[in-house]
Design a protein around this motif. Structure first.
Motif: not given
Length: 200
Positions: A22-30
């Motif tokens: 989840l954290v990685l998905a948020l970072f990639f989205a950012q």
């Protein structure tokens, strides 16, 4: 090499790092649309996880340069980064319609930010890895380390995959600037509270 041993290593990694997707998905989205951001995120994830492994391996050999009592205070890292991200989101909202300008200025998360969150979020993993590494011996420990490092790449791929699915990407583009600070702050508080930092 015993395949069941590799399976054990993969299982241990999965159960101790499932929240990282989840954290990685948020970072990639950012970092979406910013050149080099994916590379920085992957590098940061590897730096953070390598630090977790280094501490766990050293502790398995008897070195304790990171006292157990210090681990809960690692929660301050994601908490600080979450508050910083929340402040930036509030500033861009206050300036009214400056979302596009803010996104143009941002280059996504830095490798060190990702590494700090990864290390802090995996601080409690160290307590799980140390006894496993200590009983596995040098050969077994090497297998664990190799499997873990391979699975970090799989985790990065999964995080990017989720962040680029049209429905998820649309939601993250709309709400990611709110979700990322909330998730980081929640991770930080959880680490602090579960570890009993500051007598919480």
């Amino acid at each position: 090499m015993d395949l069941s041993f590799i399976g054990q290593a993969a299982g241990l990694f999965t159960v101790t790092n499932i929240d990282d997707i989840l954290v990685l998905a948020l970072f990639f989205a950012q970092g979406a649309g910013h050149r080099g951001s994916a590379r920085r995120i992957v590098l940061g994830q590897y730096l953070g996880f390598a630090a977790i492994l280094a501490v766990a391996v050293a502790a398995a050999f008897g070195a304790t340069f990171l006292p157990e009592s210090a681990i809960p205070y690692l929660g301050l890292l994601p908490l600080a980064l979450g508050l910083k991200a929340a402040w930036q989101a509030w500033e861009s909202h206050r300036e009214g319609g400056a979302d596009e300008e803010a996104q143009a200025k941002e280059s996504g998360p830095s490798s060190l930010e990702v590494a700090a969150v990864t290390f802090a979020n995996g601080g409690d993993n160290i307590g799980v890895y140390v006894p496993v590494f200590a009983t596995a011996g040098v050969g077994g420990m090497s297998v664990y380390v190799v499997v873990f490092l391979v699975l970090v790449a799989v985790w990065c791929f999964a995080g990017r995959f989720f962040a680029t699915r049209p429905v998820i990407a649309k939601a993250l583009a709309r709400w990611g600037h709110i979700l990322l600070p909330l998730v980081l702050i929640a991770i930080g508080l959880l680490i602090l509270i579960e570890g009993g930092a500051f007598g919480l």
